[in-house]
Design a protein around this motif. Structure first.
Motif, PDB file in Angstrom:
ATOM      1  N   GLY A  71       0.786  -1.229   0.000  1.00  0.00           N
ATOM      2  CA  GLY A  71       0.000   0.000   0.000  1.00  0.00           C
ATOM      3  C   GLY A  71       0.816   1.274   0.000  1.00  0.00           C
ATOM      4  O   GLY A  71       0.461   2.239  -0.676  1.00  0.00           O
ATOM      5  N   LEU A  72       1.918   1.297   0.741  1.00  0.00           N
ATOM      6  CA  LEU A  72       2.742   2.494   0.782  1.00  0.00           C
ATOM      7  C   LEU A  72       3.358   2.765  -0.589  1.00  0.00           C
ATOM      8  O   LEU A  72       3.390   3.910  -1.047  1.00  0.00           O
ATOM      9  N   ASP A  73       3.799   1.704  -1.253  1.00  0.00           N
ATOM     10  CA  ASP A  73       4.331   1.863  -2.612  1.00  0.00           C
ATOM     11  C   ASP A  73       3.256   2.392  -3.550  1.00  0.00           C
ATOM     12  O   ASP A  73       3.526   3.242  -4.403  1.00  0.00           O
ATOM     13  N   ALA A  74       2.028   1.899  -3.395  1.00  0.00           N
ATOM     14  CA  ALA A  74       0.917   2.377  -4.226  1.00  0.00           C
ATOM     15  C   ALA A  74       0.639   3.850  -3.952  1.00  0.00           C
ATOM     16  O   ALA A  74       0.397   4.630  -4.887  1.00  0.00           O
ATOM     17  N   LEU A  75       0.685   4.245  -2.676  1.00  0.00           N
ATOM     18  CA  LEU A  75       0.482   5.649  -2.331  1.00  0.00           C
ATOM     19  C   LEU A  75       1.542   6.516  -2.990  1.00  0.00           C
ATOM     20  O   LEU A  75       1.227   7.538  -3.606  1.00  0.00           O
ATOM     21  N   LEU A 113       8.914   9.612   7.159  1.00  0.00           N
ATOM     22  CA  LEU A 113       9.538  10.859   6.680  1.00  0.00           C
ATOM     23  C   LEU A 113      10.775  10.548   5.838  1.00  0.00           C
ATOM     24  O   LEU A 113      10.992  11.172   4.797  1.00  0.00           O
ATOM     25  N   GLU A 114      11.557   9.561   6.276  1.00  0.00           N
ATOM     26  CA  GLU A 114      12.734   9.156   5.506  1.00  0.00           C
ATOM     27  C   GLU A 114      12.317   8.630   4.133  1.00  0.00           C
ATOM     28  O   GLU A 114      12.923   8.955   3.107  1.00  0.00           O
ATOM     29  N   GLU A 115      11.266   7.839   4.118  1.00  0.00           N
ATOM     30  CA  GLU A 115      10.757   7.294   2.853  1.00  0.00           C
ATOM     31  C   GLU A 115      10.241   8.416   1.945  1.00  0.00           C
ATOM     32  O   GLU A 115      10.467   8.398   0.728  1.00  0.00           O
ATOM     33  N   ILE A 116       9.551   9.393   2.509  1.00  0.00           N
ATOM     34  CA  ILE A 116       9.056  10.531   1.725  1.00  0.00           C
ATOM     35  C   ILE A 116      10.233  11.298   1.128  1.00  0.00           C
ATOM     36  O   ILE A 116      10.225  11.659  -0.056  1.00  0.00           O
ATOM     37  N   ARG A 117      11.264  11.552   1.951  1.00  0.00           N
ATOM     38  CA  ARG A 117      12.474  12.233   1.442  1.00  0.00           C
ATOM     39  C   ARG A 117      13.044  11.492   0.250  1.00  0.00           C
ATOM     40  O   ARG A 117      13.413  12.098  -0.762  1.00  0.00           O
TER      41      ARG A 117
END
Length: 141
Positions: A71-75, A113-117
């Motif tokens: 799901g996070l990858d899809a987002l 937050l690290e993933e968003i960066r």
């Protein structure tokens, strides 16, 4: 909510979805975080023409995606497809503000937050400045 395939997300939807995602990342959506999201949507110029009724749909989308294994990858795929690059730092700043709103940053929030960066390719120096600004705005009295 309308089907995201036929009705793509607006850039503002993407910003709202990321704010909701950071709030929900620790499975504990706090009042301070919800207030920060609402205040951001009501006050910031980027949301001037945004239909606030869409927030519910974005909330449902994020929670639905978080229930899925990838799901996070899809987002992040939806964000990359619908958020202009010029708003990547704005998205990160809004996520930092929501994460800092309750005065604590949990491990899950820091990881997201690290993933968003990474996903938004935010320069390390810019990210540090954005994070410092968020901390400064949310220091207790």
């Amino acid at each position: 909510m309308q089907d995201a395939q036929t009705h793509p997300l607006t850039p503002q939807d993407c910003l709202v979805a990321l704010m909701i995602a950071i709030s929900a990342s620790d499975q504990n959506v706090r009042t301070a975080e919800l207030v920060k999201i609402e205040t951001s949507v009501n006050m910031l110029p980027i949301f001037a023409d945004y239909d606030t009724d869409r927030i519910r749909g974005m909330t449902e989308l994020v929670f639905s995606l978080f229930e899925q294994e990838e799901g996070l990858d899809a987002l992040f795929g939806l964000i990359r497809d619908n958020l202009p690059e010029r708003l990547f730092e704005t998205a990160y700043a809004l996520a930092c503000d929501v994460a800092a709103a309750d005065g604590t940053l949990g491990e899950e929030e820091l990881r997201l937050l690290e993933e968003i960066r990474y996903e938004l390719d935010i320069d390390r120096l810019h990210a540090a400045a954005i994070e410092r600004g968020a901390r400064a705005r949310h220091l207790p009295a």
